[in-house]
Design a protein around this motif. Structure first.
Motif, PDB file in Angstrom:
ATOM      1  N   ARG A  59       0.840  -1.204   0.000  1.00 22.01           N
ATOM      2  CA  ARG A  59       0.000   0.000   0.000  1.00 22.01           C
ATOM      3  C   ARG A  59       0.871   1.248   0.000  1.00 22.01           C
ATOM      4  NH1 ARG A  59      -3.843  -2.027   1.996  1.00 22.01           N
ATOM      5  NH2 ARG A  59      -3.307  -2.414   4.064  1.00 22.01           N
TER       6      ARG A  59
ATOM      7  N   ARG B 234      -6.447  -6.295  -2.380  1.00 25.84           N
ATOM      8  CA  ARG B 234      -5.280  -5.484  -2.757  1.00 25.84           C
ATOM      9  C   ARG B 234      -5.332  -5.075  -4.220  1.00 25.84           C
ATOM     10  NH1 ARG B 234      -0.508  -8.703   0.481  1.00 25.84           N
ATOM     11  NH2 ARG B 234      -1.234  -8.148   2.565  1.00 25.84           N
TER      12      ARG B 234
ATOM     13  N   LYS C 169      -7.994  -2.236  -4.403  1.00 21.87           N
ATOM     14  CA  LYS C 169      -7.651  -0.970  -3.730  1.00 21.87           C
ATOM     15  C   LYS C 169      -6.358  -0.347  -4.233  1.00 21.87           C
ATOM     16  CE  LYS C 169     -10.887  -1.170  -0.502  1.00 21.87           C
ATOM     17  NZ  LYS C 169     -11.821  -0.228  -0.073  1.00 21.87           N
ATOM     18  N   VAL C 170      -5.372  -1.174  -4.563  1.00 22.27           N
ATOM     19  CA  VAL C 170      -4.041  -0.660  -4.896  1.00 22.27           C
ATOM     20  C   VAL C 170      -3.866  -0.394  -6.388  1.00 22.27           C
ATOM     21  CG1 VAL C 170      -1.569  -1.194  -4.778  1.00 22.27           C
ATOM     22  CG2 VAL C 170      -3.033  -1.746  -2.849  1.00 22.27           C
TER      23      VAL C 170
END
Length: 179
Positions: free
Chosen positions: A15, A88, A91-92
């Protein structure tokens, strides 16, 4: 022994790296707008294409994760690993890439095309539909996260084709400009 990639530590590091990459991308964009080079259009277009490629990579990979996740028993270590991977990816990569794609694409459409042209309207419609696919995948990530997926692996195999078909049509609209 190294830390598992599904643990919080590697997730926080990923992140942080993604945040740094986005910050650098935005700093480059800000520098371009301050500098105002003669070829600003080409710079913005290049950054837009980078964002599009990142978004498409995520949209093409996510349903593959869903296919494998569907076969994993809820609560199993494998299922928990897929949950982390899906979260992940969403979101990333997927969400930031989509937002950057939209912002730069709308800027190009406004600044350099004045929102004119049938091809541009068709392209924007297809991108709206692609965004709908993105939202569907984001909802599926949440459903898988709650162990509430109701879709079969076959469904996700079919949904794996949606981003590809939309991408083909979008590229034709942008490059060929048929109308």
């Amino acid at each position: 022994m190294s830390e598992r990639q599904t643990a919080a530590g590697p997730g926080n590091k990923a992140r942080a790296r993604a945040s740094i990459a986005i910050a650098l991308f935005l700093a480059l964009l800000a520098a371009l707008f301050l500098w105002q080079p003669d070829n600003l259009y080409l710079w913005i277009k290049a950054l837009h294409l980078i964002a599009v490629m990142s978004w498409m990579a995520a949209l093409l990979y996510m349903p593959r994760l869903f296919i494998y996740h569907t076969d994993a028993a809820p609560g199993s270590e494998q299922s928990e690993t897929f949950k982390v991977m899906e979260q992940r990816l969403l979101k990333v990569i997927m969400n930031p890439a989509m937002m950057i794609t939209w912002v730069l694409g709308l800027y190009l459409a406004w600044r350099f095309y004045g929102f004119q042209g049938g091809w541009l309207h068709a392209k924007l419609l297809l991108v709206v539909i692609l965004t709908g696919v993105h939202v569907l995948f984001a909802r599926a990530v949440r459903a898988f996260g709650r162990d509430e997926n109701t879709r079969s692996a076959r469904y996700w195999r079919l949904m794996n084709e949606a981003p590809t078909l939309l991408m083909i049509l979008i590229v034709i609209m942008a490059v060929v400009k048929p109308f």
